[in-house]
Design a protein around this motif. Structure first.
Motif, PDB file in Angstrom:
ATOM      1  N   HIS A  66      31.475  50.250  39.074  1.00 20.67           N
ATOM      2  CA  HIS A  66      31.724  49.108  39.925  1.00 20.67           C
ATOM      3  C   HIS A  66      33.078  49.192  40.568  1.00 20.67           C
ATOM      4  O   HIS A  66      33.275  48.721  41.675  1.00 20.67           O
ATOM      5  N   ARG A  67      34.050  49.823  39.846  1.00 17.77           N
ATOM      6  CA  ARG A  67      35.377  49.907  40.429  1.00 17.77           C
ATOM      7  C   ARG A  67      35.414  50.854  41.609  1.00 17.77           C
ATOM      8  O   ARG A  67      36.158  50.675  42.545  1.00 17.77           O
ATOM      9  N   GLY A  69      33.221  51.557  43.974  1.00 16.98           N
ATOM     10  CA  GLY A  69      32.781  50.888  45.198  1.00 16.98           C
ATOM     11  C   GLY A  69      32.722  51.837  46.369  1.00 16.98           C
ATOM     12  O   GLY A  69      33.007  51.467  47.486  1.00 16.98           O
ATOM     13  N   GLU A 364      30.954  44.238  41.660  1.00 14.09           N
ATOM     14  CA  GLU A 364      30.087  45.041  42.524  1.00 14.09           C
ATOM     15  C   GLU A 364      29.711  44.266  43.786  1.00 14.09           C
ATOM     16  O   GLU A 364      29.724  44.824  44.886  1.00 14.09           O
ATOM     17  N   SER A 367      32.739  44.142  46.084  1.00  9.49           N
ATOM     18  CA  SER A 367      33.007  45.444  46.703  1.00  9.49           C
ATOM     19  C   SER A 367      32.053  45.710  47.860  1.00  9.49           C
ATOM     20  O   SER A 367      32.461  46.164  48.940  1.00  9.49           O
ATOM     21  N   GLU A 368      30.768  45.428  47.658  1.00  7.21           N
ATOM     22  CA  GLU A 368      29.792  45.661  48.713  1.00  7.21           C
ATOM     23  C   GLU A 368      30.049  44.758  49.916  1.00  7.21           C
ATOM     24  O   GLU A 368      29.933  45.180  51.066  1.00  7.21           O
ATOM     25  N   LYS A 371      33.060  46.064  51.878  1.00  8.39           N
ATOM     26  CA  LYS A 371      32.717  47.259  52.662  1.00  8.39           C
ATOM     27  C   LYS A 371      31.902  46.892  53.899  1.00  8.39           C
ATOM     28  O   LYS A 371      32.127  47.441  54.987  1.00  8.39           O
ATOM     29  N   LEU A 386      36.519  52.120  47.858  1.00  9.96           N
ATOM     30  CA  LEU A 386      37.373  51.117  47.224  1.00  9.96           C
ATOM     31  C   LEU A 386      37.591  51.504  45.759  1.00  9.96           C
ATOM     32  O   LEU A 386      36.634  51.755  45.031  1.00  9.96           O
ATOM     33  N   ASP A 387      38.841  51.551  45.362  1.00 11.06           N
ATOM     34  CA  ASP A 387      39.186  51.820  43.972  1.00 11.06           C
ATOM     35  C   ASP A 387      39.805  50.553  43.402  1.00 11.06           C
ATOM     36  O   ASP A 387      40.933  50.194  43.746  1.00 11.06           O
ATOM     37  N   VAL A 388      39.042  49.850  42.567  1.00 10.51           N
ATOM     38  CA  VAL A 388      39.516  48.596  41.981  1.00 10.51           C
ATOM     39  C   VAL A 388      40.344  48.924  40.751  1.00 10.51           C
ATOM     40  O   VAL A 388      39.870  49.614  39.843  1.00 10.51           O
TER      41      VAL A 388
END
Length: 409
Positions: A66-67, A69, A364, A367-368, A371, A386-388
């Motif tokens: 999830h991170r 992304g 998640e 992030s979506e 984007k 994306l790096d969470v």
């Protein structure tokens, strides 16, 4: 164009706030860790730089899947398709390529005819300046072939071997064109100039007439080709915006150099005819060589920067960062990294710190949505990662990548 981008950014911010409203209402207010109205400005690009986005081995409280992304490569996203707006932009790019192809074909036809005329006239007149211009036209003709290859090959779809597409082929063939200008044009012009100074050059009156007539026709043909190229530049926004395509930029540089080179050859031949001193024509040949070497250097430098990974312009990066910072779930933007992957393709990688209290499913979803918002607002940003991270902001600010020291991740 600017107004359209601003409208997209405003719509993206509004859509983001609307999508997060139900979640906040269910949670009983703003996302944990942030007030209902944090007063964060919409703009600004003063984020703290972090090291380049990369997955971490540890979980950090949020699952890696999830991170990440990550934006999917074009080959994977092709089945899903892009928005209608992106399709329209693609059609516009194809139309721009068609216009550029016509411009290149006009320049190629002019250069081929002129090269033959200059070569025949240079041999008959024994003119070093005219032979230098013939070499210049031959180099330009070969370069047009390179640029046609760039248009065709750079538009090939992404595949498993090249998941980011072939956009950088445009820069590669432009680099070859610059090398062609340097070797076939500049070096041969220097050779002709030095030979004329060492051995002289005898020309008859009829030779002068033939040479001047050929140069006059060449000046008209090169001028027509240059006007065609400049017309396309104006049609694409003019200035630097109209010259963003390296193929079109190379054609404009070649045609402008050709017009100036023919003018120098005319002056040199005329002074040689009046004074009887070959030094004037030899000097014109050397000046043409210097001009070609300089143009080749500038074109080659631009192509090199783009091939090794040039970042997007600061204005675009600032707008992307402002959109990220305005998202209610993003606590801070630790780093933003961009790279031009082609004429209309930009890779965007961002390291972001989300507000506390979001579970993996919510991360998640966020992030979506981010984007999608970036892709809709900035159509050229077709590769988004994306790096969470939950690393403290202070440590990110002190990292080697942020301070510019060597050894950063």
């Amino acid at each position: 164009m600017t107004g359209t981008s601003s409208e997209r950014e405003k719509a993206a911010l509004t859509a983001g706030n609307n999508e997060t409203a139900p979640a906040r209402a269910a949670d009983g207010g703003a996302p944990p860790g942030r007030e209902q109205d944090d007063g964060r400005p919409d703009g600004g690009s003063g984020s703290r730089s972090g090291s380049p986005p990369a997955g971490r081995a540890d979980g950090g409280g949020k699952s890696r899947a999830h991170r990440d992304g990550g934006g999917e490569p074009r080959a994977d996203r092709a089945a899903g398709g892009d928005s209608q707006e992106n399709s329209a932009d693609g059609d516009g790019d194809s139309q721009a390529d068609r216009h550029t192809k016509v411009t290149i074909l006009v320049a190629l036809a002019a250069n081929l005819v002129i090269a033959v005329a200059k070569a025949v006239g240079g041999v008959l007149a024994g003119s070093p300046a005219l032979l230098s211009e013939a070499a210049h036209s031959v180099a330009d003709s070969l370069n047009e072939v390179f640029l046609l290859a760039a248009l065709r090959r750079s538009r090939r779809p992404a595949d498993t071997r090249h998941p980011f597409g072939y956009g950088k082929e445009r820069f590669f063939w432009s680099l070859l064109a610059a090398v062609g200008i340097f070797v076939m044009g500049g070096c041969f012009s220097f050779f002709q100039g030095v030979e004329a100074l060492r051995n002289g050059a005898d020309e008859t009156f009829s030779g002068y007439v033939v040479g001047l007539a050929v140069l006059g026709v060449a000046l008209i043909a090169e001028g027509v080709s240059l006007m065609r190229a400049l017309h396309q530049v104006r049609g694409q926004g003019g200035g630097l915006a109209g010259l963003r395509d390296p193929a079109l930029r190379t054609v404009v540089a070649e045609d402008a150099t050709a017009v100036l080179g023919v003018t120098l050859a005319l002056v040199g031949m005329a002074l040689h005819m009046v004074t009887g001193q070959v030094v004037w024509e030899a000097s014109a040949s050397l000046a043409i060589g210097v001009l070609l070497v300089y143009v080749a250097y500038r074109l080659g430098r631009d192509a090199r920067d783009q091939l090794i990974g040039e970042a997007a312009d600061p204005e675009l990066s600032g707008r992307i960062q402002a959109l990220l910072r305005a998202q209610p779930e993003i606590d801070s933007v630790e780093g933003l990294f961009t790279m031009k992957m082609g004429l209309d393709s930009t890779l965007v990688a961002a390291r972001i710190d989300l507000v506390p209290g979001l579970d993996s499913e919510r991360v998640e979803e966020v992030s979506e949505r981010i984007k999608r918002s970036l892709t809709h607002t900035f159509p050229d940003a077709d590769q988004i990662f994306l790096d969470v991270t939950d690393r403290p902001a202070g440590k990110a600010h002190e990292s080697p990548a942020a301070t510019g020291e060597r050894g950063g991740a």
